[in-house]
Structure formats: C-alpha cells, structure tokens
Design a protein around this motif. Sequence first.
Motif, PDB file in Angstrom:
ATOM      1  N   SER A  71       0.809  -1.222   0.000  1.00  0.00           N
ATOM      2  CA  SER A  71       0.000   0.000   0.000  1.00  0.00           C
ATOM      3  C   SER A  71       0.843   1.272   0.000  1.00  0.00           C
ATOM      4  O   SER A  71       0.322   2.358  -0.289  1.00  0.00           O
ATOM      5  N   HIS A  87      -7.355  -6.356  -1.304  1.00  0.00           N
ATOM      6  CA  HIS A  87      -6.897  -5.779  -2.571  1.00  0.00           C
ATOM      7  C   HIS A  87      -7.448  -6.601  -3.747  1.00  0.00           C
ATOM      8  O   HIS A  87      -7.761  -7.782  -3.603  1.00  0.00           O
ATOM      9  N   ASP A 105      -5.529  -3.849  -8.539  1.00  0.00           N
ATOM     10  CA  ASP A 105      -4.417  -3.382  -7.716  1.00  0.00           C
ATOM     11  C   ASP A 105      -3.119  -4.096  -8.081  1.00  0.00           C
ATOM     12  O   ASP A 105      -2.053  -3.485  -8.119  1.00  0.00           O
ATOM     13  N   LYS A 151       0.542   1.077 -10.884  1.00  0.00           N
ATOM     14  CA  LYS A 151      -0.128  -0.122 -10.410  1.00  0.00           C
ATOM     15  C   LYS A 151       0.828  -1.305 -10.591  1.00  0.00           C
ATOM     16  O   LYS A 151       1.243  -1.610 -11.710  1.00  0.00           O
TER      17      LYS A 151
END
Length: 337
Positions: A184, A216, A254, A286
């Motif tokens: 993150s 995620h 993600d 990403k």
Amino acid sequence: MGYKTVYKDVMRSYEASRSKAAAMLDERRAAIYHSFPKIAEIDQQLTAIGISLAKLALAKDQQALQAARANADMLRQEKAAILAANSVPEDYLTAAYICKACSDTGYTPPEPGKLPQRCSCLKQKLVEAYYSLSNVRGILDEENFDTFDSRCFSPNVIASEGISPLTNMKAIYHVATDFVQDFSTKFDNLLLYGRTGLGKTFICHCIAKDLLDAGHTVLYLTAPRLFKIIEDYRFNRESLNEPDEMLDAVADVDLLILDDLGAEFVTVVTSSALFDIINQRLLSRKPMIISSNLSPHELENHYSERIVSRFSGYYRMIKFFGEDIRTNKMYGGRNDT
C-alpha cells in the motif's frame, strides 16, 4: 461463464439484485399499507403532488410550486411520524440495494456533463469472475506462505551462483513477504525467472493469497490465456459496442500477475499488447508481477527492446535456480546435509 460473457453475466446479476430489491420493497409497502392505511393515502397524495410539480415548473408558477413543495414536506413529516411511532425503521420503505453507491446498477450517477463511471463494486465483481475462471482460487488454500516448505530446496552451494537454492529461496521468500507488507505504500514490480518447477508460480500464489485476504484486487492470468483473450476481443468480437471489460480489469486491478510469459506464441499483436499493459500500469503506478521460464537474455530475443527496457528499468529481477521442487515434494522434502 466464459471470458467473452463475463460482463453480460455480471450485469445480469445486477438485474437480478434490483429485481429482488424491488420485490422486497413491494412486499414491505403492501404490509405497511395494510397496517397503516393513512400511509397509503399519503403516498397517493405525494405521487399526485410530484406530477403537479412538473406541470407547475413548466408553467413557471413559482408561488404554486412553493406551496406544493411545502405540502409535500408536511406529508413526508406526517408519514415519518407514523412510522416512528410504530417503531418502523426510517429506511423500511426504501429499496434495500446491496451497493448504496450505484443502487445495484454497476455504474455511479454521472456528474453533470460526464458519462457514468463503473462503480467499485462492478470492478470487483469482474475481477472475481476472471479470477474464478483462471482456476487458481482453490489452489491458494494449498499454495500460500503458510505452506512454504524450505525442505524442498537443496542447501548445497551451486558454484555458478555462489549460494545454495535454499539460501536463494529464503531470500526470495523475504522479498515476497516484504512486497505484500509494503504493497500500500511502495510501488514495486517483480520479474521472476528460471526454469520450470522452481517455485515461481508458488510465490505468485503466496502473494496473491495475502493481498486478496487484505482486500486488494488481484488478477492472475497466464500469458497464453491473456493474449488469447486480447486477440479474441480484437478480431472476433461479437459486437463493436461491447466494452473491453477484460482489458479494463487488466488495467484497473491493484495487482496484475502474468504467469508463464514466453509460453505464448509471440506475434506483433501480443508484443504490442504486452508493451501497452506494462506501460499503462507503470504510468498509473499499479504493480505487476511477471514470471517466465526465459532468462533475461532470452527475453531480449523474444520481445522488443522497449519491452525489455521496461523490465530492466522498473522491475526487480528475481532468479530461481536449483532442482525441480515438485520432484523433491514427492519424496517428502530433502535431507541433504
């Protein structure tokens, strides 16, 4: 459900959800009207006022508009008071949608002058559908960090590498756990390479499992399957108006895991698609994990210089070496000393 019908199937699930919510609302309304006839009367009056408001707005009768709105507010207050006095929840006569943001349509209400945007719930549903089709979800219960077994790797040093497969795999294990822990807050990409059977896919599964458990979105695809899907959408699409939802998912998730790169039949289309995917995800920051049986030198021979330059510039290259761990597992791990 197949890859070509995922979007349609998911949208049908939204239709079913809205129908269920509407049926439940009808049942609740009928029960309330039966128990409290005054509520039915008020709703009829509110419906009539709603129709009159449209006519008054067209006629630009501001005084009448103000009076009608005041009357509607008074009726709503009376209705709310009846429900509250009988311990009926305030939202009891409101459709119970699963997603409040999009009212189970899959799309959020558009801002003025803009097109509707896909709701986060639709993106998640599509990702989950694709993930299920990849036949990986069940494997994650067996292949994860908890089932990592260092006994499968030899402690004997390989002269050309300078370390043993066991030492190398322990280092890779920490790279993978750090990748999850820092996901993150840190933008990172991994390229796992080495011969087949050395644990590359296992590590991909470990990372996928932990990130999915953390909430995620993760999409796992083998390279041959992804490029087959891309070719189907480009050359065999049933309708030009059908959205490229698979390509959207590849861009939006993600984490994208692309396994077995190099096993696909390389064409101009696949090479271009690979560059677009890598570049797009780099620009949007990403992360992506790629595994391949090809060495960096072999990757240079298979793909364009601009693709390889993205690997060397933006990916951590993680080498796997040693014996096939699947053979070792058959004999309950190694006992080398």
